[in-house]
Design a protein around this motif. Structure first.
Motif, mmCIF file in Angstrom:
data_model
loop_
_atom_site.group_PDB
_atom_site.id
_atom_site.type_symbol
_atom_site.label_atom_id
_atom_site.label_comp_id
_atom_site.label_asym_id
_atom_site.label_seq_id
_atom_site.Cartn_x
_atom_site.Cartn_y
_atom_site.Cartn_z
ATOM 1 N N TYR A 106 68.274 65.401 117.041
ATOM 2 C CA TYR A 106 67.858 66.751 116.684
ATOM 3 C C TYR A 106 66.921 67.306 117.758
ATOM 4 O O TYR A 106 66.294 66.560 118.509
ATOM 5 N N PHE A 108 64.411 71.217 118.387
ATOM 6 C CA PHE A 108 64.125 72.611 118.039
ATOM 7 C C PHE A 108 63.837 73.327 119.350
ATOM 8 O O PHE A 108 63.069 72.834 120.172
ATOM 9 N N GLY A 127 65.876 74.999 110.711
ATOM 10 C CA GLY A 127 64.841 73.981 110.815
ATOM 11 C C GLY A 127 63.612 74.429 110.048
ATOM 12 O O GLY A 127 63.393 75.626 109.834
#
Ligand SMILES: CC(C)(COP(=O)(O)OP(=O)(O)OC[C@H]1O[C@@H](n2cnc3c(N)ncnc32)[C@H](O)[C@@H]1OP(=O)(O)O)[C@@H](O)C(=O)NCCC(=O)NCCS
Length: 137
Positions: A106, A108, A127
């Motif tokens: 993952y 962001f 998110g």
């Protein structure tokens, strides 16, 4: 800037000059207030790291948190501005991926979406985040 320099990548943190990294990320406006000592701790506490060098000068960094089994999270991906668009960050990511086979990775990002899409990342559901207490305390 000399374009024929030898760029190398190291997975270890031996002899990393954290003051040098701090100075360069401040210069690049990519600083989020961590001290050199806090940067060192962040990298030392990570599952996988990659530092990029031109000779003995640091020109990039990246790290991944992971449970070592199925879930990982990429952070602190940065290439020193004079060295961008030469594949440095893509190569650092590939070094991290070597340690993350089989895991869901993952991340962001606010503004480097295309960079991660080039590496095969897909947008996923929203998110969420929260700072526990006060940031960096
Ligand atoms: C994003 C970043 C790490 C890319 O480093 P890099 O070494 O230049 O990356 P590469 O050379 O491997 O890949 C370059 C390609 O990625 C994409 N890319 C790079 N920066 C991008 C950005 N800010 N937004 C969208 N796409 C970007 C482009 O497709 C670019 O290709 P181009 O140079 O032909 O335009 C670098 O721009 C950087 O350090 N930015 C500031 C810190 C940052 O935003 N980090 C990511 C936080 S999640």
């Amino acid at each position: 800037m000399n374009c024929n320099m030898a760029i190398t990548f190291k997975p270890d943190l031996e002899n990393v000059d954290w003051d040098e990294i701090k100075d360069k990320i401040v210069e690049d406006h990519y600083d989020n207030s961590r001290t050199p000592e806090q940067l060192r701790a962040c990298f030392e506490n990570s599952f996988a790291t990659c530092i990029a060098y031109d000779g003995d000068k640091i020109i990039g960094k990246a790290r991944a948190l992971s449970d070592g089994v199925c879930n990982a999270y990429i952070l602190d991906v940065w290439t020193y501005a004079p060295y961008r668009s030469r594949g440095v960050a893509s190569q650092m990511m590939k070094y991290l991926f070597k340690r993350l086979t089989g895991q869901h990775v993952y991340l962001f990002t606010d503004d480097a979406v295309e960079f991660y899409e080039n590496l095969g990342f897909k947008r996923q559901s929203t998110g969420m985040g929260k700072v526990v207490g006060k940031w960096l305390e």
